[in-house]
Design a protein around this motif. Structure first.
Motif, PDB file in Angstrom:
ATOM      1  N   ASP A  37       6.419  42.522 -12.296  1.00 32.77           N
ATOM      2  CA  ASP A  37       6.605  43.897 -12.768  1.00 32.77           C
ATOM      3  C   ASP A  37       7.368  44.732 -11.746  1.00 32.77           C
ATOM      4  O   ASP A  37       8.140  45.622 -12.118  1.00 32.77           O
ATOM      5  CB  ASP A  37       5.248  44.558 -13.037  1.00 32.77           C
ATOM      6  CG  ASP A  37       4.693  44.224 -14.408  1.00 32.77           C
ATOM      7  OD1 ASP A  37       5.419  43.587 -15.200  1.00 32.77           O
ATOM      8  OD2 ASP A  37       3.538  44.583 -14.685  1.00 32.77           O
ATOM      9  N   TYR A  38       7.148  44.466 -10.478  1.00 28.25           N
ATOM     10  CA  TYR A  38       7.775  45.260  -9.423  1.00 28.25           C
ATOM     11  C   TYR A  38       9.140  44.717  -9.018  1.00 28.25           C
ATOM     12  O   TYR A  38       9.956  45.440  -8.451  1.00 28.25           O
ATOM     13  CB  TYR A  38       6.849  45.310  -8.199  1.00 28.25           C
ATOM     14  CG  TYR A  38       5.601  46.108  -8.462  1.00 28.25           C
ATOM     15  CD1 TYR A  38       5.547  47.473  -8.195  1.00 28.25           C
ATOM     16  CD2 TYR A  38       4.482  45.516  -9.038  1.00 28.25           C
ATOM     17  CE1 TYR A  38       4.411  48.214  -8.481  1.00 28.25           C
ATOM     18  CE2 TYR A  38       3.340  46.251  -9.322  1.00 28.25           C
ATOM     19  CZ  TYR A  38       3.313  47.593  -9.038  1.00 28.25           C
ATOM     20  OH  TYR A  38       2.186  48.336  -9.331  1.00 28.25           O
ATOM     21  N   LEU A  39       9.367  43.441  -9.292  1.00 28.83           N
ATOM     22  CA  LEU A  39      10.625  42.788  -8.931  1.00 28.83           C
ATOM     23  C   LEU A  39      11.203  42.079 -10.156  1.00 28.83           C
ATOM     24  O   LEU A  39      11.370  40.859 -10.168  1.00 28.83           O
ATOM     25  CB  LEU A  39      10.375  41.785  -7.803  1.00 28.83           C
ATOM     26  CG  LEU A  39       9.846  42.381  -6.493  1.00 28.83           C
ATOM     27  CD1 LEU A  39       9.029  41.358  -5.720  1.00 28.83           C
ATOM     28  CD2 LEU A  39      10.999  42.894  -5.643  1.00 28.83           C
ATOM     29  N   PRO A  40      11.499  42.826 -11.216  1.00 25.76           N
ATOM     30  CA  PRO A  40      11.885  42.190 -12.486  1.00 25.76           C
ATOM     31  C   PRO A  40      13.191  41.405 -12.429  1.00 25.76           C
ATOM     32  O   PRO A  40      13.416  40.522 -13.257  1.00 25.76           O
ATOM     33  CB  PRO A  40      12.008  43.383 -13.446  1.00 25.76           C
ATOM     34  CG  PRO A  40      12.283  44.561 -12.561  1.00 25.76           C
ATOM     35  CD  PRO A  40      11.513  44.303 -11.305  1.00 25.76           C
ATOM     36  N   GLU A  41      14.053  41.694 -11.458  1.00 24.08           N
ATOM     37  CA  GLU A  41      15.333  40.996 -11.359  1.00 24.08           C
ATOM     38  C   GLU A  41      15.314  39.892 -10.301  1.00 24.08           C
ATOM     39  O   GLU A  41      16.305  39.186 -10.127  1.00 24.08           O
ATOM     40  CB  GLU A  41      16.444  42.006 -11.019  1.00 24.08           C
ATOM     41  CG  GLU A  41      16.549  43.183 -11.982  1.00 24.08           C
ATOM     42  CD  GLU A  41      16.769  42.733 -13.412  1.00 24.08           C
ATOM     43  OE1 GLU A  41      17.555  41.777 -13.626  1.00 24.08           O
ATOM     44  OE2 GLU A  41      16.170  43.337 -14.323  1.00 24.08           O
ATOM     45  N   ALA A  42      14.206  39.748  -9.614  1.00 27.85           N
ATOM     46  CA  ALA A  42      14.137  38.768  -8.523  1.00 27.85           C
ATOM     47  C   ALA A  42      13.934  37.353  -9.051  1.00 27.85           C
ATOM     48  O   ALA A  42      13.494  37.149 -10.192  1.00 27.85           O
ATOM     49  CB  ALA A  42      12.994  39.138  -7.575  1.00 27.85           C
ATOM     50  N   ARG A  43      14.247  36.386  -8.192  1.00 29.07           N
ATOM     51  CA  ARG A  43      13.862  35.003  -8.454  1.00 29.07           C
ATOM     52  C   ARG A  43      12.471  34.811  -7.859  1.00 29.07           C
ATOM     53  O   ARG A  43      12.287  34.990  -6.650  1.00 29.07           O
ATOM     54  CB  ARG A  43      14.847  34.025  -7.819  1.00 29.07           C
ATOM     55  CG  ARG A  43      16.206  34.007  -8.474  1.00 29.07           C
ATOM     56  CD  ARG A  43      17.032  32.848  -7.968  1.00 29.07           C
ATOM     57  NE  ARG A  43      17.310  32.945  -6.530  1.00 29.07           N
ATOM     58  CZ  ARG A  43      17.999  32.034  -5.836  1.00 29.07           C
ATOM     59  NH1 ARG A  43      18.430  30.946  -6.441  1.00 29.07           N
ATOM     60  NH2 ARG A  43      18.234  32.205  -4.552  1.00 29.07           N
ATOM     61  N   ILE A  44      11.504  34.454  -8.704  1.00 25.61           N
ATOM     62  CA  ILE A  44      10.133  34.289  -8.232  1.00 25.61           C
ATOM     63  C   ILE A  44       9.600  32.941  -8.687  1.00 25.61           C
ATOM     64  O   ILE A  44       9.640  32.612  -9.872  1.00 25.61           O
ATOM     65  CB  ILE A  44       9.208  35.407  -8.760  1.00 25.61           C
ATOM     66  CG1 ILE A  44       9.766  36.788  -8.434  1.00 25.61           C
ATOM     67  CG2 ILE A  44       7.806  35.246  -8.166  1.00 25.61           C
ATOM     68  CD1 ILE A  44       8.914  37.938  -8.961  1.00 25.61           C
ATOM     69  N   LEU A  45       9.098  32.178  -7.731  1.00 21.29           N
ATOM     70  CA  LEU A  45       8.444  30.908  -8.028  1.00 21.29           C
ATOM     71  C   LEU A  45       6.942  31.105  -7.812  1.00 21.29           C
ATOM     72  O   LEU A  45       6.476  31.255  -6.681  1.00 21.29           O
ATOM     73  CB  LEU A  45       8.970  29.801  -7.113  1.00 21.29           C
ATOM     74  CG  LEU A  45       8.398  28.402  -7.366  1.00 21.29           C
ATOM     75  CD1 LEU A  45       8.765  27.895  -8.757  1.00 21.29           C
ATOM     76  CD2 LEU A  45       8.882  27.422  -6.289  1.00 21.29           C
ATOM     77  N   PHE A  46       6.190  31.157  -8.913  1.00 21.07           N
ATOM     78  CA  PHE A  46       4.732  31.289  -8.871  1.00 21.07           C
ATOM     79  C   PHE A  46       4.113  29.894  -8.859  1.00 21.07           C
ATOM     80  O   PHE A  46       4.689  28.940  -9.393  1.00 21.07           O
ATOM     81  CB  PHE A  46       4.215  32.022 -10.116  1.00 21.07           C
ATOM     82  CG  PHE A  46       4.624  33.469 -10.219  1.00 21.07           C
ATOM     83  CD1 PHE A  46       3.866  34.468  -9.629  1.00 21.07           C
ATOM     84  CD2 PHE A  46       5.754  33.839 -10.929  1.00 21.07           C
ATOM     85  CE1 PHE A  46       4.212  35.801  -9.744  1.00 21.07           C
ATOM     86  CE2 PHE A  46       6.124  35.175 -11.050  1.00 21.07           C
ATOM     87  CZ  PHE A  46       5.354  36.159 -10.457  1.00 21.07           C
ATOM     88  N   SER A  47       2.899  29.791  -8.302  1.00 21.34           N
ATOM     89  CA  SER A  47       2.240  28.489  -8.263  1.00 21.34           C
ATOM     90  C   SER A  47       0.730  28.637  -8.358  1.00 21.34           C
ATOM     91  O   SER A  47       0.162  29.673  -8.012  1.00 21.34           O
ATOM     92  CB  SER A  47       2.593  27.753  -6.960  1.00 21.34           C
ATOM     93  OG  SER A  47       2.068  28.457  -5.846  1.00 21.34           O
TER      94      SER A  47
END
Length: 251
Positions: free
Chosen positions: A82-92
């Protein structure tokens, strides 16, 4: 992906305590039993989630574009996405149920993925991260809500391998538990065992040593980070054998 719903999982218990719906009856039963031992657990869970939101806002403010998030819960409302909608995020996460739900939540987010990973053996996750981020290794790494579930050997190994993987300029955010009473370990692990886990509280000095060679910038209680010192009442504070801390470091 094999799913065992006969035993509670700490991530799903956490989801239930936060008011989520990605949990099973076995998780709800475990949460009820845990609350009998640690009645203020929902408040500490909320502080952890609010710390994620604070970190997400900070990272957004400084233009972070690449994030590796380690087992901090499902990316539902108020998470890093929600705070970084344009970022590349790898959740695990280690829990296959969480991974399945996470994949569904991020289905329309082409720059974000949710993968299964056991942080006690981080090499496969880092191989996935190398593929996901490519040559970009200046990352923001979130270890919020997981460090107190890893013993010193596994936590130290993870943090050193993250340091080696990340480029200079990378940042790290951690939450961890601090014992405030002699009986804390017994009480905490009595509650944690109901969710099939152990808890490893540490002092700020122990955490600073463990996180090396990352360099610590700030370390203080979550209520101070969030400026909500009155959120936990004096009675709840005294009844709790532990306190939640937040730490920020850099590579």
């Amino acid at each position: 992906m094999e799913i065992d719903t006969s035993k509670p999982h700490v991530g799903r218990v956490y989801d239930y305590v936060l008011g989520g719906h990605h949990n099973y009856e076995v998780d709800r039963q475990a949460a009820t039993a845990i609350l009998k031992i640690l009645p203020s657990y929902p408040k500490w869970a909320k502080l952890n989630r609010w710390f994620i939101q604070l970190i997400g806002q900070r990272w957004s403010d400084v233009g972070i574009t690449d994030v590796l998030d380690l087992a901090s819960g499902l990316p539902t409302q108020g998470h890093l996405n929600d705070y970084l909608p344009e970022a590349r995020i790898l959740f695990s996460d280690i829990d296959p149920v969480s991974v399945i739900y996470g994949e569904k939540i991020l289905a329309d987010k082409p720059t974000m993925r949710y993968v299964q990973a056991d942080l006690r053996e981080p090499s496969p996750l880092l191989a996935t991260a190398a593929e996901f981020f490519g040559a970009q290794r200046r990352l923001a790494v979130g270890c919020i809500g997981i460090m107190y579930m890893l013993n010193d050997v596994h936590a130290g190994d993870l943090l050193r391998k993250l340091h080696a993987f990340c480029a200079p300029g990378s940042v790290l955010a951690i939450s961890f538990a601090v014992s405030r009473a002699v009986s804390a370990g017994t009480q905490l692990n009595g509650a944690a065992s109901l969710a099939g886990m152990s808890v490893y509280p540490r002092t700020p000095e122990e955490m600073t040593t463990l996180v090396s060679p990352w360099k610590v910038d700030e370390c203080r209680p979550l209520v101070q980070w969030l400026e909500v010192e009155d959120f936990v009442t004096p009675e709840e504070y005294e009844a709790n054998p532990f306190e939640m801390m937040g730490l920020i470091a850099h590579r």
